[in-house]
Design a protein around this motif. Structure first.
Motif, PDB file in Angstrom:
ATOM      1  N   ASP A  93      44.635  39.575  49.107  1.00  0.00           N
ATOM      2  CA  ASP A  93      43.205  40.317  48.690  1.00  0.00           C
ATOM      3  C   ASP A  93      43.548  41.844  48.688  1.00  0.00           C
ATOM      4  OD1 ASP A  93      40.835  41.299  48.407  1.00  0.00           O
ATOM      5  OD2 ASP A  93      39.729  39.771  49.758  1.00  0.00           O
ATOM      6  N   PHE A  94      43.505  42.321  47.548  1.00  0.00           N
ATOM      7  CA  PHE A  94      43.682  43.894  47.551  1.00  0.00           C
ATOM      8  C   PHE A  94      42.612  44.643  48.001  1.00  0.00           C
ATOM      9  CE2 PHE A  94      43.926  48.114  45.173  1.00  0.00           C
ATOM     10  CZ  PHE A  94      45.285  48.195  45.702  1.00  0.00           C
ATOM     11  N   SER A  95      41.496  44.114  47.917  1.00  0.00           N
ATOM     12  CA  SER A  95      40.331  44.942  48.319  1.00  0.00           C
ATOM     13  C   SER A  95      40.517  45.127  49.796  1.00  0.00           C
ATOM     14  CB  SER A  95      38.958  43.996  48.282  1.00  0.00           C
ATOM     15  OG  SER A  95      38.871  42.934  48.968  1.00  0.00           O
TER      16      SER A  95
ATOM     17  N   LEU B  14      33.369  33.997  43.491  1.00  0.00           N
ATOM     18  CA  LEU B  14      34.693  33.594  44.304  1.00  0.00           C
ATOM     19  C   LEU B  14      35.668  34.321  44.181  1.00  0.00           C
ATOM     20  CD1 LEU B  14      33.720  29.856  44.815  1.00  0.00           C
ATOM     21  CD2 LEU B  14      33.263  31.759  46.605  1.00  0.00           C
ATOM     22  N   THR B  15      35.666  35.286  43.108  1.00  0.00           N
ATOM     23  CA  THR B  15      36.919  35.953  42.608  1.00  0.00           C
ATOM     24  C   THR B  15      37.369  36.843  43.752  1.00  0.00           C
ATOM     25  OG1 THR B  15      35.690  37.502  41.425  1.00  0.00           O
ATOM     26  CG2 THR B  15      36.414  35.689  40.288  1.00  0.00           C
ATOM     27  N   VAL B  16      38.818  36.900  43.859  1.00  0.00           N
ATOM     28  CA  VAL B  16      39.376  38.064  44.571  1.00  0.00           C
ATOM     29  C   VAL B  16      40.419  38.882  43.819  1.00  0.00           C
ATOM     30  CG1 VAL B  16      40.928  37.996  46.528  1.00  0.00           C
ATOM     31  CG2 VAL B  16      39.093  36.323  46.676  1.00  0.00           C
ATOM     32  N   LEU B  17      40.542  40.202  44.498  1.00  0.00           N
ATOM     33  CA  LEU B  17      41.264  41.005  43.626  1.00  0.00           C
ATOM     34  C   LEU B  17      42.810  40.818  43.967  1.00  0.00           C
ATOM     35  CD1 LEU B  17      39.048  44.264  43.827  1.00  0.00           C
ATOM     36  CD2 LEU B  17      39.298  42.887  41.869  1.00  0.00           C
ATOM     37  N   HIS B  18      43.354  40.675  43.133  1.00  0.00           N
ATOM     38  CA  HIS B  18      44.988  40.526  43.326  1.00  0.00           C
ATOM     39  C   HIS B  18      45.782  41.464  42.398  1.00  0.00           C
ATOM     40  CE1 HIS B  18      44.835  35.909  44.886  1.00  0.00           C
ATOM     41  NE2 HIS B  18      44.482  36.935  45.774  1.00  0.00           N
ATOM     42  N   VAL B  19      46.964  41.708  42.914  1.00  0.00           N
ATOM     43  CA  VAL B  19      47.729  42.517  42.085  1.00  0.00           C
ATOM     44  C   VAL B  19      48.944  41.723  41.703  1.00  0.00           C
ATOM     45  CG1 VAL B  19      49.226  44.672  41.856  1.00  0.00           C
ATOM     46  CG2 VAL B  19      46.873  44.770  43.042  1.00  0.00           C
ATOM     47  N   ASP B  20      49.411  41.672  40.196  1.00  0.00           N
ATOM     48  CA  ASP B  20      50.461  41.060  40.043  1.00  0.00           C
ATOM     49  C   ASP B  20      51.798  42.046  40.044  1.00  0.00           C
ATOM     50  OD1 ASP B  20      52.944  40.004  38.163  1.00  0.00           O
ATOM     51  OD2 ASP B  20      51.062  38.791  36.956  1.00  0.00           O
TER      52      ASP B  20
END
Length: 216
Positions: free
Chosen positions: A113-115, A65-71
Motif C-alpha cells: 500500500d503506497f499510501s 476498497l481500492t489500494v494504491l500500488h506501484v508496478d
C-alpha cells in the motif's frame, strides 16, 4: 440496487489484484482507473453472454476498497539519487505481489500500500533496499482491488444482478477440486477433468471410442 459496474476477468488476476475490462475494449488491467464502467443493464447483458471467467461487480464497492500500488515496471530498479531531493521512499529488493512493490513502512512490515509508505530525507546504505525519489513512485501509483475482498453476495447479487443460467450450470458441474464434470457421449459414464472446454476422454475401459487421450 447499484447502477455502476466493472467487468472483472478472474483469469487475468495479477498477484492479488483483480483485473478488469478496460475502456473501449482495450484489453484488461489491474488499474481500476482504466476500467470500463457499465450500467446495471449493460453489466447483466455482458454476464448473460459472457464466459465463466468474467464477472460483473459493483463499481461503488470496488472503488471503496481500492489500494494504491506501484508496478515495478514503471520505476527504476536500482537506487536513484537526485541532487536536492529530500523526500525518498524505499522498496524491498526482489519482492513483489504480482508486479507490485513492497515499501518500507515505519513501525510495521513492508507493505504494498503506497499510501502507507514512509518517506525519508536521505537513503541509507543497504543492499536489500532500493531508494527512489518520492515523486517518481507517486507519479505512477494506481488504484487496485484485492480479489480476496470480493464479496459476491453483496457486490453482485446484492447490487441487483442475477446469475445467468449458463453460470449456474457451470457451477453445478464444477467440483471442489476445480475439476469439471462431463458425461461420456458414448456410454454416459461421468468423468472429472480440469479442462472445462473439451472432453478429455472416458475412463471406462470398455468404452473403446472414448478412452483417455493419454492412453491413445
Amino acid at each position: 440496487m447499484k447502477n455502476r459496474f466493472y467487468l472483472a476477468c478472474t483469469r487475468e488476476t495479477v498477484g492479488t489484484n483483480m483485473s478488469f475490462h478496460c475502456v473501449n475494449g482495450n484489453g484488461y488491467s489491474a488499474n481500476v482507473g482504466l476500467a470500463h464502467t457499465y450500467t446495471r443493464e449493460e453489466a447483466q447483458a455482458a454476464w448473460d453472454s459472457g464466459r465463466e471467467i468474467e464477472l460483473p461487480v459493483s463499481a461503488d464497492d470496488v472503488d471503496a476498497l481500492t489500494v494504491l500500488h506501484v508496478d515495478h515496471q514503471y520505476v527504476p530498479g536500482k537506487t536513484t539519487i537526485e541532487p536536492g531531493c529530500v523526500k525518498y521512499v524505499g522498496f524491498v529488493k526482489g519482492q513483489w505481489d504480482g508486479n507490485d512493490l513492497y515499501w518500507l513502512c515505519n513501525g510495521s512490515l513492508p507493505t504494498t500500500d503506497f499510501s502507507k509508505a514512509s518517506t525519508f530525507e536521505s537513503p541509507t546504505d543497504s543492499a536489500e533496499i532500493v531508494w527512489l525519489p518520492f515523486h517518481l513512485a507517486d507519479a505512477v501509483k494506481r488504484r487496485t482491488f484485492n480479489i480476496n475482498l470480493l464479496d459476491r453476495r453483496r457486490m453482485i447479487q446484492g447490487a441487483g444482478l442475477k446469475t445467468p443460467d449458463h453460470i449456474k450450470r457451470y457451477k453445478r458441474r464444477k467440483g471442489s477440486s476445480g475439476k469439471v464434470r462431463w458425461n461420456c457421449p458414448c456410454c454416459g459414464k461421468i468423468s472429472w477433468q480440469l479442462n472445462p472446454y473439451d472432453f478429455d476422454g472416458c475412463r471406462n475401459i470398455s468404452c473403446e471410442e472414448w478412452r483417455p487421450r493419454y492412453e491413445q
